[in-house]
Design an enzyme around this catalytic site. Structure first.
Site, PDB file in Angstrom:
ATOM      1  N   HIS A 147      69.746  -7.604  20.481  1.00 23.45           N
ATOM      2  CA  HIS A 147      70.331  -8.101  21.737  1.00 23.45           C
ATOM      3  C   HIS A 147      70.696  -6.911  22.641  1.00 23.45           C
ATOM      4  O   HIS A 147      70.345  -6.875  23.827  1.00 23.45           O
ATOM      5  CB  HIS A 147      71.559  -8.943  21.375  1.00 23.45           C
ATOM      6  CG  HIS A 147      72.412  -9.383  22.517  1.00 23.45           C
ATOM      7  ND1 HIS A 147      72.649 -10.705  22.803  1.00 23.45           N
ATOM      8  CD2 HIS A 147      73.127  -8.679  23.440  1.00 23.45           C
ATOM      9  CE1 HIS A 147      73.444 -10.791  23.851  1.00 23.45           C
ATOM     10  NE2 HIS A 147      73.770  -9.572  24.254  1.00 23.45           N
ATOM     11  N   GLU A 148      71.366  -5.899  22.057  1.00 23.63           N
ATOM     12  CA  GLU A 148      71.777  -4.723  22.839  1.00 23.63           C
ATOM     13  C   GLU A 148      70.569  -3.906  23.292  1.00 23.63           C
ATOM     14  O   GLU A 148      70.548  -3.376  24.401  1.00 23.63           O
ATOM     15  CB  GLU A 148      72.742  -3.847  22.030  1.00 23.63           C
ATOM     16  CG  GLU A 148      74.099  -4.470  21.776  1.00 23.63           C
ATOM     17  CD  GLU A 148      74.805  -4.938  23.043  1.00 23.63           C
ATOM     18  OE1 GLU A 148      74.674  -4.268  24.085  1.00 23.63           O
ATOM     19  OE2 GLU A 148      75.468  -5.990  22.994  1.00 23.63           O
ATOM     20  N   HIS A 173      69.163  -5.264  26.475  1.00 22.41           N
ATOM     21  CA  HIS A 173      69.909  -4.787  27.652  1.00 22.41           C
ATOM     22  C   HIS A 173      69.484  -3.348  27.991  1.00 22.41           C
ATOM     23  O   HIS A 173      69.187  -3.020  29.136  1.00 22.41           O
ATOM     24  CB  HIS A 173      71.417  -4.724  27.364  1.00 22.41           C
ATOM     25  CG  HIS A 173      72.111  -6.046  27.274  1.00 22.41           C
ATOM     26  ND1 HIS A 173      72.020  -7.004  28.251  1.00 22.41           N
ATOM     27  CD2 HIS A 173      72.944  -6.556  26.338  1.00 22.41           C
ATOM     28  CE1 HIS A 173      72.771  -8.055  27.898  1.00 22.41           C
ATOM     29  NE2 HIS A 173      73.335  -7.807  26.749  1.00 22.41           N
TER      30      HIS A 173
HETATM   31 ZN   LIG Z   1      74.888  -8.802  25.749  1.00 24.63          ZN
END
Ligand SMILES: [Zn+2]
Length: 237
Positions: A67-68, A71
């Site tokens: 998830h990170e 980003h």
């Molecule tokens: Zn996030």
């Protein structure tokens, strides 16, 4: 005091583990081994429950790391510098140098995280649909990962700082009003309200006997409130 343990690199980005993980990892594994898995999957040995618990927590943090990374990689593609990714007790955080300069950038960098969690959740859900009748630890892991990634998606789209939903909300107000300052002002105020509501829900849960759940909700509420207040002070309003 440096509370970070360097854990390697992914795509050249340093990954750090916060020492708070040394408390939360055994705690989560214990909850999974003694509650989550035994109530759904019967007849395993005690060692199987514990091993599956620890593997599940490891896979949870890999899911958070992915998830990170979403980003961070999208931020880099759009010209921002990513200093590091830190995994800690409440999830993960990507340190992206400089505030995003455009509403469109903040929107796209924020939204890819929950989309990644949603994608992972759906992929594991497809696997779960063919293994749901199995009592094997692998089937249990697939079920847990489907569930936890959907939970991560829903949690992160809550429109409150420092969650992704808070940033998506700010980028939307920023695009509508043309003012970053105004968008920060409005979205941090909404975040403070949500943080307060979460604390109240936590208190209610504790009073109803759901102590662990209530404490957890309350901690997240305080975390949201403090983060929103800090962002509100840091931005030039
Ligand atoms: Zn996030």
């Amino acid at each position: 005091m440096n509370l970070l343990l360097p854990f390697g690199r992914a795509f050249g980005i340093p990954i750090n583990l916060h020492y708070s993980l040394s408390l939360i990892v055994p705690f989560l594994a214990w909850r999974l081994a003694n509650d989550f898995f035994p109530t759904r999957y019967e007849g395993w040995t005690q060692i199987s429950y514990w091993l599956t618990g620890f593997v599940a927590v490891g896979a949870l943090f890999v899911s958070i790391l992915l998830h990170e990374l979403a980003h961070s990689l999208v931020a880099r593609l759009r010209g921002y510098t990513v200093d590091e990714i830190t995994l800690f007790v409440l999830g993960g955080v990507s340190s992206i140098t400089s505030e995003t300069r455009r509403a469109q950038d903040e929107f796209i960098i924020s939204v890819v995280g929950p989309l990644t969690s949603l994608g992972l959740g759906l992929v594991f859900w497809v696997f779960y649909s063919v293994t749901s009748q199995t009592n094997h630890p692998i089937a249990a892991l697939i079920f847990y990962l489907a569930l936890i990634n959907i939970v991560l998606t829903v949690f992160n789209i809550l429109p409150a700082f420092p969650l992704d939903g808070g940033r998506v909300l700010r980028s939307a107000i920023w695009a509508l009003t043309g003012s970053f300052v105004r968008a920060t002002n409005i979205s941090t105020r909404i975040s403070q309200v949500i943080g307060t509501v979460l604390v109240l829900i936590g208190v209610l849960e504790v009073s109803q006997g759901f102590i662990l759940q209530g404490v957890w909700t309350g901690v997240i509420g305080v975390f949201v409130y403090i983060s929103a207040t800090r962002i509100r002070r840091e931005e030039p309003i």
